[in-house]
Design an enzyme around this catalytic site. Structure first.
Site, short mmCIF file in Angstrom:
data_model
loop_
_atom_site.label_atom_id
_atom_site.label_comp_id
_atom_site.label_asym_id
_atom_site.label_seq_id
_atom_site.Cartn_x
_atom_site.Cartn_y
_atom_site.Cartn_z
N SER A 22 0.96 -1.40 0.12
CA SER A 22 -0.10 0.02 -0.06
C SER A 22 0.83 1.01 -0.06
O SER A 22 0.61 2.41 -0.83
CB SER A 22 -0.87 0.00 1.31
OG SER A 22 -1.74 -0.94 1.24
N ARG A 26 1.64 4.31 -3.14
CA ARG A 26 1.45 5.80 -2.55
C ARG A 26 2.57 6.68 -2.94
O ARG A 26 2.33 7.82 -3.48
CB ARG A 26 0.77 5.79 -1.35
CG ARG A 26 -0.65 5.40 -1.47
CD ARG A 26 -1.10 4.91 0.09
NE ARG A 26 -2.61 4.70 0.31
CZ ARG A 26 -3.21 3.63 -0.07
NH1 ARG A 26 -2.35 2.55 -0.42
NH2 ARG A 26 -4.48 3.27 0.40
N ARG A 122 -13.81 -7.28 -10.43
CA ARG A 122 -13.87 -6.38 -9.32
C ARG A 122 -14.66 -5.08 -9.31
O ARG A 122 -14.82 -4.57 -10.21
CB ARG A 122 -12.80 -6.12 -8.66
CG ARG A 122 -11.83 -7.69 -8.27
CD ARG A 122 -10.56 -7.20 -7.74
NE ARG A 122 -10.54 -6.70 -6.50
CZ ARG A 122 -9.54 -6.39 -5.66
NH1 ARG A 122 -8.48 -6.55 -6.28
NH2 ARG A 122 -9.57 -5.90 -4.50
N SER A 165 -13.42 1.38 3.26
CA SER A 165 -12.37 0.96 1.96
C SER A 165 -11.43 2.08 1.97
O SER A 165 -11.83 3.21 1.62
CB SER A 165 -12.95 0.76 0.74
OG SER A 165 -12.23 0.85 -0.34
N GLN A 167 -9.22 2.17 -0.34
CA GLN A 167 -9.22 2.43 -1.73
C GLN A 167 -9.84 3.39 -2.17
O GLN A 167 -9.61 4.53 -2.80
CB GLN A 167 -8.96 1.20 -2.57
CG GLN A 167 -8.23 0.15 -2.27
CD GLN A 167 -8.21 -1.03 -3.17
OE1 GLN A 167 -9.12 -1.40 -3.64
NE2 GLN A 167 -6.94 -1.93 -2.70
N ASP A 313 -6.70 -7.87 4.72
CA ASP A 313 -5.96 -8.71 3.75
C ASP A 313 -5.43 -10.02 4.42
O ASP A 313 -4.80 -10.60 3.66
CB ASP A 313 -5.04 -7.77 3.53
CG ASP A 313 -5.19 -6.83 2.26
OD1 ASP A 313 -6.42 -6.88 1.70
OD2 ASP A 313 -4.57 -5.72 2.03
N LYS A 340 -12.41 -9.45 -3.15
CA LYS A 340 -11.03 -9.22 -3.36
C LYS A 340 -10.44 -10.03 -4.40
O LYS A 340 -11.11 -10.32 -5.20
CB LYS A 340 -10.07 -9.86 -1.79
CG LYS A 340 -10.49 -9.01 -0.70
CD LYS A 340 -9.99 -7.52 -0.82
CE LYS A 340 -10.61 -6.81 0.50
NZ LYS A 340 -10.23 -5.33 0.12
C1 S3P Z 1 -5.61 -1.28 0.04
C2 S3P Z 1 -6.83 -1.31 0.66
C3 S3P Z 1 -7.68 -2.49 0.88
C4 S3P Z 1 -6.82 -3.74 0.75
C5 S3P Z 1 -5.96 -3.61 -0.37
C6 S3P Z 1 -5.07 -2.51 -0.25
C7 S3P Z 1 -4.84 0.11 -0.07
O1 S3P Z 1 -8.74 -2.58 -0.04
O2 S3P Z 1 -7.54 -4.94 0.82
O3 S3P Z 1 -4.86 -4.89 -0.18
O4 S3P Z 1 -3.47 -0.15 -0.47
O5 S3P Z 1 -5.61 1.25 -0.11
P1 S3P Z 1 -10.09 -2.01 0.24
O6 S3P Z 1 -9.85 -0.54 0.06
O7 S3P Z 1 -10.95 -2.56 -0.94
O8 S3P Z 1 -10.47 -2.54 1.37
#
Ligand code: S3P
Length: 432
Positions: A22, A26, A122, A165, A167, A313, A340
């Protein structure tokens, strides 16, 4: 590519897991749109992050590396990206696709995003809905990729996330950098806050008020030098393996322990695991520790729903821990697992059943009855974390476990087989 794991053994010694996925995504994104040079060490060189790097190269950003975890990005500034000549391929990476969608919605050019079969299945509607409210114009295929983004001026919104979430939160905040007016997001439960930390580290002020985060556009992002901590989601497989295998005593060096990510440590500890956090320190604006994990008998628990987003995760590993535990483990409130890289509830349940474990599948989780793991064959459905979780199950199985379709381990943990073998897992990589 398949794995064959021979039964037995334990995990001992000291290892360093790769950089956080993650955070690595970023760094590339913010480094690209910042002014000046960003240098990162400890970056994850997994396929997911390489896809993000390739995306920004295709938009005119000069990026050197990654070489031994080092990456150098010549930031082009918020408005310096150029239209990509081709469709951007996000591969297997939901993070790349969802965050890029937010970042690209307000550009002065059009772009297209696609991904592999898993990613094209997805849901993307969760980012398209708030972005449309901001004025974005994005075409999707029934809420899924491929996405065609028509760059448009955006306006800030106040958005209450319907799902917890990171993301979605991050996509809206990144779009907010390009919007007029303030952008605020409110999350229903805490999720990983790497975007918030890193935006502030790059010079973008953020107002945090309880569950709400707001930003006002107009700040200048400035290139940074930072170190990426080890990925607790990769460490999780070793926390699992060393907990379940007798005689294990393993030190995982330099692992990120951001409190929005440590649900796995709390869940395993509640199950009876022996995990010590040593040498607590801060690296790149993130808390880090060395984790020592020793074998301990596990017992089944009811996993508190509040821990689900903090370990989202890690459920493949948690399913295996539950199978190895004495008694019953109940997982609820985890319906996100169904969207996922695979449907992780269905795929874990099927895999455990094929090894002789009794699992009741629920719409939002599972009830797992601890028992003896037999030998057998498991389909990972191309899901990296499912492959690695079942590899660790081999430590306590009564015979070899064959795991099919493991190539995607390279998305998040390219040297998993080598590191697992160095720690004591008897793992063979086989071509399918
Ligand atoms: C992530 C957020 C999570 C996680 C993914 C990485 C991220 O997903 O499952 O592996 O880097 O922001 P979600 O936002 O769909 O929960």
């Amino acid at each position: 590519m398949d794995y064959k794991v021979n039964a037995g053994g334990c995990l001992r010694g000291q290892i360093t897991v790769p950089g956080d996925k993650s955070i690595s995504h970023r760094v590339v994104m913010l480094g690209a749109i910042a002014e000046g040079v960003t240098e990162a060490d400890g970056l994850l060189e997994g396929a997911d992050v390489l896809a993000t790097i390739a995306a920004f190269r295709s938009m005119g950003v000069r990026i050197d590396g990654p070489r031994q975890g080092h990456l150098r990005i010549e930031g082009v500034g918020l408005r310096g990206l150029q239209a990509p000549a081709d469709t951007i391929d996000c591969g297997n990476s939901g993070t790349a696709m969802r965050l890029l969608t937010g970042l690209l919605a307000g550009q002065g050019f059009d772009s297209s995003l696609t991904g592999d079969d898993s990613l094209q299945r997805r849901p993307m509607g969760r980012v398209l809905t708030p972005l449309a409210q901001m004025g974005a114009e994005i075409e999707a295929q029934d809420g899924r990729a491929p996405l065609h983004i028509h760059g448009r001026p955006l306006r800030g919104i106040h958005y209450d996330l319907p799902v917890a979430s990171a993301q979605v939160k991050s996509a809206v905040l990144l779009a907010g950098l390009y919007a007029t007016g303030d952008t605020c997001v409110r999350e229903p439960a805490p999720t990983r806050d790497h975007s918030e930390r890193m935006l502030q580290g790059f010079g973008q002020p953020l107002r945090v008020d309880g569950a709400q985060r707001c930003l006002s556009p107009g700040a200048h992002l400035r290139g940074q030098s930072l170190r990426v901590p080890g990925d607790i989601s990769s460490a999780a497989f070793f926390l699992l393996g060393a907990s379940i295998a007798a005689k294990s005593d393993l030190l995982l060096e330099g692992v990120g322990i951001n409190p929005t990510r440590t649900g796995i440590v709390e869940i395993l500890t509640r199950m009876g695991a022996r995990i010590d956090l040593l040498r607590l320190r801060e690296v790149g604006g993130e808390p880090v520790a060395d984790l020592r994990v020793r074998h301990a008998p596990l017992r089944g628990i009811d996993i508190p729903a509040r821990l689900v987003p903090l370990a989202i995760d890690e459920f493949p590993a948690i399913f295996i821990a539950a199978a190895a535990a004495d008694g019953v483990t109940r997982i609820h409130g985890a319906e996100e697992l169904r969207v996922k890289e695979s449907d992780r509830i269905a795929v874990m349940a099927a895999g455990l059943r094929s090894l002789g474990i009794v699992v009741e599948e629920l719409a939002d989780g599972a009830i797992i009855h601890g028992g003896a793991l037999g030998a057998g064959e498991v389909a990972s459905h191309g899901d990296h974390r499912i492959a690695m979780a079942f590899a660790m199950a081999g430590l306590i199985a009564r015979g070899p476990i064959h795991i099919r379709d493991c190539a995607n381990v390279a998305t998040s943990f390219p040297n998993f087989p080598e590191l697992a073998r160095a720690a004591g897992l008897d793992l063979e990589v086989q071509s399918s």
